[in-house]
Design a protein around this motif. Structure first.
Motif, PDB file in Angstrom:
ATOM      1  N   GLY A   8       0.772  -1.227   0.000  1.00 49.17           N
ATOM      2  CA  GLY A   8       0.000   0.000   0.000  1.00 49.17           C
ATOM      3  C   GLY A   8       0.805   1.279   0.000  1.00 49.17           C
ATOM      4  O   GLY A   8       0.240   2.377  -0.101  1.00 49.17           O
ATOM      5  N   ARG A  19      -3.379   4.024   2.266  1.00 38.77           N
ATOM      6  CA  ARG A  19      -3.819   2.997   3.208  1.00 38.77           C
ATOM      7  C   ARG A  19      -2.862   1.827   3.129  1.00 38.77           C
ATOM      8  O   ARG A  19      -2.745   1.174   2.082  1.00 38.77           O
ATOM      9  CB  ARG A  19      -5.237   2.526   2.899  1.00 38.77           C
ATOM     10  CG  ARG A  19      -5.819   1.605   3.966  1.00 38.77           C
ATOM     11  CD  ARG A  19      -7.073   0.926   3.480  1.00 38.77           C
ATOM     12  NE  ARG A  19      -7.850   0.345   4.574  1.00 38.77           N
ATOM     13  CZ  ARG A  19      -8.744  -0.636   4.412  1.00 38.77           C
ATOM     14  NH1 ARG A  19      -8.978  -1.117   3.210  1.00 38.77           N
ATOM     15  NH2 ARG A  19      -9.410  -1.101   5.444  1.00 38.77           N
ATOM     16  N   SER A  21      -1.594  -1.938   4.308  1.00 39.84           N
ATOM     17  CA  SER A  21      -2.130  -3.215   4.779  1.00 39.84           C
ATOM     18  C   SER A  21      -0.984  -4.132   5.150  1.00 39.84           C
ATOM     19  O   SER A  21       0.115  -4.027   4.602  1.00 39.84           O
ATOM     20  CB  SER A  21      -2.974  -3.877   3.688  1.00 39.84           C
ATOM     21  OG  SER A  21      -4.066  -3.087   3.308  1.00 39.84           O
ATOM     22  N   TYR A  80      -4.212  -2.708   9.330  1.00 37.30           N
ATOM     23  CA  TYR A  80      -4.292  -1.561   8.428  1.00 37.30           C
ATOM     24  C   TYR A  80      -3.735  -0.299   9.081  1.00 37.30           C
ATOM     25  O   TYR A  80      -3.717  -0.173  10.304  1.00 37.30           O
ATOM     26  CB  TYR A  80      -5.749  -1.278   8.039  1.00 37.30           C
ATOM     27  CG  TYR A  80      -6.454  -2.397   7.338  1.00 37.30           C
ATOM     28  CD1 TYR A  80      -7.338  -3.235   8.022  1.00 37.30           C
ATOM     29  CD2 TYR A  80      -6.253  -2.631   5.980  1.00 37.30           C
ATOM     30  CE1 TYR A  80      -8.002  -4.255   7.380  1.00 37.30           C
ATOM     31  CE2 TYR A  80      -6.903  -3.664   5.332  1.00 37.30           C
ATOM     32  CZ  TYR A  80      -7.784  -4.475   6.031  1.00 37.30           C
ATOM     33  OH  TYR A  80      -8.431  -5.496   5.384  1.00 37.30           O
TER      34      TYR A  80
END
Length: 120
Positions: A8, A19, A21, A80
């Motif tokens: 990400g 974002r 991950s 996340y």
């Protein structure tokens, strides 16, 4: 064997969002604290955010509080980090790590990392 695979990262302009991950395997993900650690160029590692096993408790360093949001999906073993209003100072290699904030000194429990570059 513990595996932590981040994704990400990328290049964004100041004010942008990313974002991150992290897919975890090889351990009981839902039983442990998880932490995001970042290493900026020329600096030592610092923990950025931390989350309890249930996800009910989250912690942030002051410089990212209000801009970053940590979360986890214990059904999918994924961690996340939503990063908003990014600044140049957020540039670095972001690692997910198994453990509390003390894991910042235990590279054996880090993933390989995903690069975040914030530049105009």
């Amino acid at each position: 064997q513990i595996q932590l695979v981040e994704s990400g990262g990328g290049l964004v302009h100041p004010g942008g969002s990313l974002r991150l991950s992290c897919v975890a395997s090889g351990f009981a993900f839902s039983d442990v604290y998880m932490t995001w650690v970042r290493q900026a160029p020329g600096k030592g590692p610092e923990w950025v955010s931390n989350i309890s096993p249930s996800g009910m408790s989250t912690y942030y360093i002051p410089s990212v509080r209000g801009r970053f949001t940590i979360s986890r999906d214990n059904t999918k073993n994924i961690l996340y980090l939503q990063m908003d209003d990014l600044s140049v100072e957020d540039t670095g290699l972001y690692h997910c790590a198994r453990g509390t904030t003390s894991v910042v000194s235990d590279r054996a429990n880090w993933g390989q990392g995903t690069q975040v570059t914030v530049s105009s």
